[in-house]
Each structure stands twice: as structure tokens, then as C-alpha cells.
Design an enzyme around this catalytic site. Sequence first.
Site, mmCIF file in Angstrom:
data_model
loop_
_atom_site.group_PDB
_atom_site.id
_atom_site.type_symbol
_atom_site.label_atom_id
_atom_site.label_comp_id
_atom_site.label_asym_id
_atom_site.label_seq_id
_atom_site.Cartn_x
_atom_site.Cartn_y
_atom_site.Cartn_z
ATOM 1 N N PHE A 129 35.846 28.922 -41.921
ATOM 2 C CA PHE A 129 34.975 28.733 -40.760
ATOM 3 C C PHE A 129 35.887 28.571 -39.549
ATOM 4 O O PHE A 129 36.621 27.578 -39.451
ATOM 5 C CB PHE A 129 34.156 27.466 -41.002
ATOM 6 C CG PHE A 129 33.137 27.118 -39.957
ATOM 7 C CD1 PHE A 129 31.872 27.696 -39.990
ATOM 8 C CD2 PHE A 129 33.416 26.169 -38.978
ATOM 9 C CE1 PHE A 129 30.909 27.336 -39.048
ATOM 10 C CE2 PHE A 129 32.454 25.817 -38.030
ATOM 11 C CZ PHE A 129 31.194 26.401 -38.077
ATOM 12 N N LEU A 131 36.061 28.072 -35.808
ATOM 13 C CA LEU A 131 35.432 27.717 -34.533
ATOM 14 C C LEU A 131 36.490 27.210 -33.540
ATOM 15 O O LEU A 131 36.574 27.681 -32.415
ATOM 16 C CB LEU A 131 34.366 26.636 -34.795
ATOM 17 C CG LEU A 131 33.585 26.102 -33.603
ATOM 18 C CD1 LEU A 131 32.712 27.191 -32.994
ATOM 19 C CD2 LEU A 131 32.682 24.924 -34.033
ATOM 20 N N GLU A 133 39.756 26.113 -31.282
ATOM 21 C CA GLU A 133 40.841 26.827 -30.599
ATOM 22 C C GLU A 133 41.786 25.786 -30.003
ATOM 23 O O GLU A 133 41.425 24.611 -29.886
ATOM 24 C CB GLU A 133 40.247 27.711 -29.481
ATOM 25 C CG GLU A 133 39.317 28.770 -30.027
ATOM 26 C CD GLU A 133 38.777 29.691 -28.947
ATOM 27 O OE1 GLU A 133 39.124 29.504 -27.756
ATOM 28 O OE2 GLU A 133 38.017 30.608 -29.304
ATOM 29 N N GLY A 137 38.361 22.114 -28.980
ATOM 30 C CA GLY A 137 38.125 21.400 -30.232
ATOM 31 C C GLY A 137 36.781 20.687 -30.119
ATOM 32 O O GLY A 137 35.733 21.242 -30.433
ATOM 33 N N ASP A 244 25.017 20.906 -38.931
ATOM 34 C CA ASP A 244 23.945 19.933 -39.153
ATOM 35 C C ASP A 244 23.758 19.676 -40.657
ATOM 36 O O ASP A 244 23.433 18.567 -41.069
ATOM 37 C CB ASP A 244 22.638 20.474 -38.548
ATOM 38 C CG ASP A 244 21.688 19.357 -38.149
ATOM 39 O OD1 ASP A 244 22.148 18.415 -37.482
ATOM 40 O OD2 ASP A 244 20.501 19.438 -38.526
ATOM 41 N N GLN A 283 40.832 -16.743 -51.693
ATOM 42 C CA GLN A 283 39.563 -16.449 -51.011
ATOM 43 C C GLN A 283 39.697 -15.324 -49.978
ATOM 44 O O GLN A 283 38.748 -14.590 -49.737
ATOM 45 C CB GLN A 283 39.004 -17.722 -50.376
ATOM 46 C CG GLN A 283 38.459 -18.669 -51.441
ATOM 47 C CD GLN A 283 37.723 -19.842 -50.861
ATOM 48 O OE1 GLN A 283 37.953 -20.240 -49.718
ATOM 49 N NE2 GLN A 283 36.849 -20.446 -51.650
ATOM 50 N N GLY A 344 49.975 -4.018 -51.933
ATOM 51 C CA GLY A 344 51.287 -4.375 -51.406
ATOM 52 C C GLY A 344 52.188 -3.151 -51.333
ATOM 53 O O GLY A 344 51.726 -2.049 -51.006
ATOM 54 N N GLY A 345 53.451 -3.326 -51.689
ATOM 55 C CA GLY A 345 54.422 -2.231 -51.619
ATOM 56 C C GLY A 345 54.001 -1.024 -52.436
ATOM 57 O O GLY A 345 54.190 0.130 -52.018
ATOM 58 N N GLU A 368 34.915 18.344 -37.745
ATOM 59 C CA GLU A 368 33.447 18.496 -37.721
ATOM 60 C C GLU A 368 32.801 17.443 -36.810
ATOM 61 O O GLU A 368 31.798 16.835 -37.150
ATOM 62 C CB GLU A 368 32.875 18.472 -39.146
ATOM 63 C CG GLU A 368 33.252 19.742 -39.896
ATOM 64 C CD GLU A 368 32.574 19.898 -41.236
ATOM 65 O OE1 GLU A 368 31.375 19.606 -41.316
ATOM 66 O OE2 GLU A 368 33.259 20.340 -42.164
HETATM 67 C C1 LIG Z 1 42.607 18.772 -41.186
HETATM 68 C C2 LIG Z 1 41.728 19.519 -40.214
HETATM 69 C C3 LIG Z 1 40.959 20.586 -40.651
HETATM 70 C C4 LIG Z 1 40.177 21.296 -39.739
HETATM 71 N N1 LIG Z 1 39.470 22.391 -40.180
HETATM 72 C C5 LIG Z 1 38.794 23.149 -39.269
HETATM 73 C C6 LIG Z 1 38.126 24.359 -39.675
HETATM 74 O O1 LIG Z 1 38.124 24.729 -40.856
HETATM 75 N N2 LIG Z 1 37.508 25.112 -38.722
HETATM 76 C C7 LIG Z 1 37.492 24.735 -37.411
HETATM 77 O O2 LIG Z 1 36.912 25.462 -36.607
HETATM 78 N N3 LIG Z 1 38.106 23.592 -36.988
HETATM 79 C C8 LIG Z 1 38.754 22.801 -37.893
HETATM 80 N N4 LIG Z 1 39.395 21.644 -37.480
HETATM 81 C C9 LIG Z 1 39.413 21.318 -36.066
HETATM 82 C C10 LIG Z 1 38.619 20.097 -35.696
HETATM 83 O O3 LIG Z 1 37.247 20.371 -35.745
HETATM 84 C C11 LIG Z 1 39.121 19.632 -34.337
HETATM 85 O O4 LIG Z 1 40.406 19.094 -34.537
HETATM 86 C C12 LIG Z 1 38.202 18.610 -33.708
HETATM 87 O O5 LIG Z 1 37.021 19.204 -33.270
HETATM 88 C C13 LIG Z 1 38.881 17.885 -32.546
HETATM 89 O O6 LIG Z 1 39.383 18.826 -31.650
HETATM 90 P P1 LIG Z 1 40.878 18.671 -31.094
HETATM 91 O O7 LIG Z 1 41.793 18.550 -32.254
HETATM 92 O O8 LIG Z 1 41.096 19.778 -30.158
HETATM 93 O O9 LIG Z 1 40.900 17.295 -30.367
HETATM 94 P P2 LIG Z 1 40.320 17.024 -28.897
HETATM 95 O O10 LIG Z 1 39.014 17.699 -28.743
HETATM 96 O O11 LIG Z 1 41.397 17.301 -27.916
HETATM 97 O O12 LIG Z 1 40.085 15.478 -28.961
HETATM 98 C C14 LIG Z 1 41.134 14.518 -28.744
HETATM 99 C C15 LIG Z 1 40.562 13.150 -28.757
HETATM 100 O O13 LIG Z 1 39.552 13.023 -27.775
HETATM 101 C C16 LIG Z 1 38.432 12.376 -28.350
HETATM 102 N N5 LIG Z 1 37.222 12.720 -27.634
HETATM 103 C C17 LIG Z 1 36.486 13.839 -27.705
HETATM 104 N N6 LIG Z 1 35.440 13.776 -26.879
HETATM 105 C C18 LIG Z 1 35.527 12.547 -26.269
HETATM 106 C C19 LIG Z 1 34.754 11.881 -25.287
HETATM 107 N N7 LIG Z 1 33.665 12.456 -24.793
HETATM 108 N N8 LIG Z 1 35.143 10.653 -24.889
HETATM 109 C C20 LIG Z 1 36.268 10.088 -25.363
HETATM 110 N N9 LIG Z 1 37.033 10.676 -26.288
HETATM 111 C C21 LIG Z 1 36.675 11.891 -26.724
HETATM 112 C C22 LIG Z 1 38.436 12.875 -29.774
HETATM 113 O O14 LIG Z 1 37.712 12.043 -30.593
HETATM 114 C C23 LIG Z 1 39.890 12.800 -30.080
HETATM 115 O O15 LIG Z 1 40.210 11.488 -30.437
HETATM 116 C C24 LIG Z 1 40.151 20.901 -38.388
HETATM 117 C C25 LIG Z 1 40.919 19.804 -37.964
HETATM 118 C C26 LIG Z 1 41.704 19.116 -38.851
HETATM 119 C C27 LIG Z 1 42.512 17.943 -38.360
#
Ligand SMILES: Cc1cc2nc3c(=O)[nH]c(=O)nc-3n(C[C@H](O)[C@H](O)[C@H](O)COP(=O)(O)OP(=O)(O)OC[C@H]3O[C@@H](n4cnc5c(N)ncnc54)[C@H](O)[C@@H]3O)c2cc1C
Length: 390
Positions: A129, A131, A133, A137, A244, A283, A344-345, A368
Site C-alpha cells: 500500500f 500512500l 511520501e 506522511g 477505516d 507493592q 531488569g537487565g 496509519e
Molecule cells: C514502520 C513503518 C511502516 C510504514 N508503512 C507504510 C506503508 O506500508 N504505506 C504507507 O503509505 N506508509 C507507511 N508508513 C508511513 C506512515 O504512515 C507515516 O510515517 C506516518 O503517516 C507519519 O508520517 P511522517 O513519517 O511523514 O511523519 P510526519 O507527518 O512528519 O509527522 C511527524 C510528527 O508530527 C506529528 N503530527 C502530525 N500531525 C500533527 C498535528 N496536527 N499536531 C501535532 N503533531 C502532529 C506526528 O504525530 C509525528 O509525531 C510507514 C511508517 C513506518 C514507520
Amino acid sequence: MPDRSFLDWPFFEDEHRRLAAALDLWAERELGSIDHHDVDAACRELVTRLAAGGWLDHVVLRSAGGAQERLDVRTLCLIRETLARHSGLADFAFAMQGLGSAAITLFGAPALQQAYLPAVRQGRKIAAFALSEPDAGSDVAALATTAVAYGDDYVLDGEKTWISNGGIADFYTLFARTGEGPGARGLSAFLVDADTPGLAIAERIAVIAPHPLARLRLSGCRVPRSRLLGAPGKGFAVAMTVLDIFRSTVGAAALGFARRALDEAPGRAAGRRLFGAPLGDLQLTQARLADMAVDVDAAALLVYRAAWTKDQGAPRVTREAAMAKLFATEAAQRVVDSAVQLFGGLGVVSGHPVETLYREVRALRIYEGASEVQKLVIARRLLEAGRAKN
Ligand SMILES: Cc1cc2nc3c(=O)[nH]c(=O)nc-3n(C[C@H](O)[C@H](O)[C@H](O)COP(=O)(O)OP(=O)(O)OC[C@H]3O[C@@H](n4cnc5c(N)ncnc54)[C@H](O)[C@@H]3O)c2cc1C
């Protein structure tokens, strides 16, 4: 014996209970022997075994075409939870076959469905999938990859990154800008074979819990119009409909990691002696175990509430799925971290079960829809309700 009392909750039918028990037995038998040193080979082997076991039948339906309501989300969540409890990579392989093919099931032309879905279900084709870039993200509307129509084809140019199964996938459900409208209103979804000229793996990306992941480059990549998934300009809706369904299942995978951590912890608390008594007599340890158990049950309630709501025929479960994904992934991080602390370790020794969980759980709070994005989704619903009252 790990706690499975949640299976008695009213969210489930007997068929779910039977499936969870059968999958547990299957996973014990099939997953331990897989060598994870070559992660590509391990993923291919997992897809083959999941197909042979019939498990992919639940995520890639036999009867395609408007079949959204027949993807039973409780089943998907139970499978992901159970697989994640045994092996993060097995859960990954299962989930990606579904995520990468769902747009074909839901929006593909019958010819595409016939050509691809049986092969995905039988493990002969690996799905992905695409999506995200480099500069799009969380902000999907900023997507910059273009698809320009030329006669019966579209020509795609741009870059995709963080693409799970990138490098081993046979095809990508790929989103590009066709420009029917601004931002998210100008996107379309395409089915692109991995060997299409102009599509290349620009980079393989290594992550803390290794799985196939890549950056893709598209340069003059020609794709027939017949490979559109859904109408031109409706790509954002395609992506959101698929997410969704799958968003609750990310929560379920997190729940599986958390449950495994909670399965490991009491034995350690009982067996490790500290200051002349078992660790579990302290505890502070008891409080930690209680917090872990509450987190696990609360996450399970939210995940299966979202899944049940979808299965009851709700057209969208955006709020419920956002709550499930947000809470379950954040809670799982806490639970796994607590398990590491209890060990622990030993908890940070490479290859120890809780060390593996610690690495596996982290990315789920990012992909996601990161946790912050889920909070925005939930808050937006509340604010809409508030505005409606005024
Ligand atoms: C292991 C892994 C597998 C993945 N697999 C896929 C895949 O198969 N297909 C695909 O299309 N994508 C995939 N992704 C991409 C993933 O969906 C994106 O990494 C994600 O959407 C976040 O985008 P970004 O990395 O560009 O971070 P950014 O969008 O740059 O976000 C950076 C930070 O900003 C925060 N943030 C975002 N919006 C806000 C806001 N409004 N206010 C404050 N903070 C905010 C985010 O939570 C994050 O902490 C994968 C990512 C990883 C790590």
C-alpha cells in the site's frame, strides 16, 4: 495459561472463539521454526504459510465486489492480536496482504479482482500500500506524486517512502495526484505491478523491528487507465475507506504485543527473588502489574467495540477506530515498557521476548495515522457535535 476470558465478551460469536483457539494452535506449531535472519525470505515464507493455513481467506475475500461489509473486522482483529502475540512479523505479513489488496476488493474492476485477489489469498502475489511520501506522511493532502493522463494510460512521476513490503511486493496500491481538485480532492488510486518500467526501489530502509520497507521512485511509469481503483479524483476516499477498516486492526496488533508482555510479566515477578522475597511481593510491582492489566483490558474493549460496530453495519467507524488505535498503541507501549522494567537487565538483551516486543510496538504509534492525528480526528467529531448544538 494466558488470560483469554475476553473471548467471552458479547462482542464475539462462537465462530470467533473457535477461530481464535484454532489460530493459537496453528501459530504455536507453524511460527516458531521460521528463520528471521533474512527478513525478505521470512516474510515470503510467512505469506505462504498463512495462505496454506487458510488465514488469508479472512483478509482477502473470495467473493469480491462491494464486499466491504463482509470483511469481518472482529475476525481481522482477533487474527492480528493472536499473530502479534506469537510473532510481529507474522502479523505484519498477514496485515499487508489485506491492506495492499483491499482497494482492489472494494473498488477494483472485476477483471482486476479476478487477476489479483486469488493470487494474494493463495500467497502467490505479495501486496503493498503506497500512500506516504517524503513530504506527505500525516499530511496526505500534500501528496506530490503526479499521474498525468495520456490516451488510455496515466504516466506516474514522483517518490513514495516508508512502503511496507517495498522490495518484495508483486504490486502496489499506489496513490497519485491526478488533479481533479485541490489537495485531497485531486488524488486517484492505481494498481501498479512492481515490474512496471519506470518503477524502481530507490532505497531499502532498515527499521528497529526489521521488515521489508522501501522508498520507491516513479519516473515516466506508464499505467493503463484500466488499473484505476475507484473513480479518478476519488483516491483519498479509497485510502480512507481502506484505513477505516484496518485502523482498528493496528490497535489489535498492539493489543497482541501488550498481551504477550502481560503473559511474560507475572512469571518473572513470581520467580525473581529480590531482598529475600519474590519481586511480586513488592507493592510497587503489584501496582505495575495492575496498571498493565487495566491497560490491556481497556485497549481490548476499545478495539473490539470498534470492530463490532463496523461489523454491525456502521458505514464509517472513524471515531471508534481512532480511539481504538490511539489508546491501544499508546497503552501497549506502556505495558511493554513495564515488562522490560520488570525483567531488569534481561529485558534489554537482544532477542529476549520483551526486548523484541519493545522494538516491535514502537512504529504502531506512527503509521496509519500517528497518535496526534487520531486525537485530532476524535476532537473534530466532538467539536462538530458542539457546533451542531449552537
Ligand atoms: C514502520 C513503518 C511502516 C510504514 N508503512 C507504510 C506503508 O506500508 N504505506 C504507507 O503509505 N506508509 C507507511 N508508513 C508511513 C506512515 O504512515 C507515516 O510515517 C506516518 O503517516 C507519519 O508520517 P511522517 O513519517 O511523514 O511523519 P510526519 O507527518 O512528519 O509527522 C511527524 C510528527 O508530527 C506529528 N503530527 C502530525 N500531525 C500533527 C498535528 N496536527 N499536531 C501535532 N503533531 C502532529 C506526528 O504525530 C509525528 O509525531 C510507514 C511508517 C513506518 C514507520
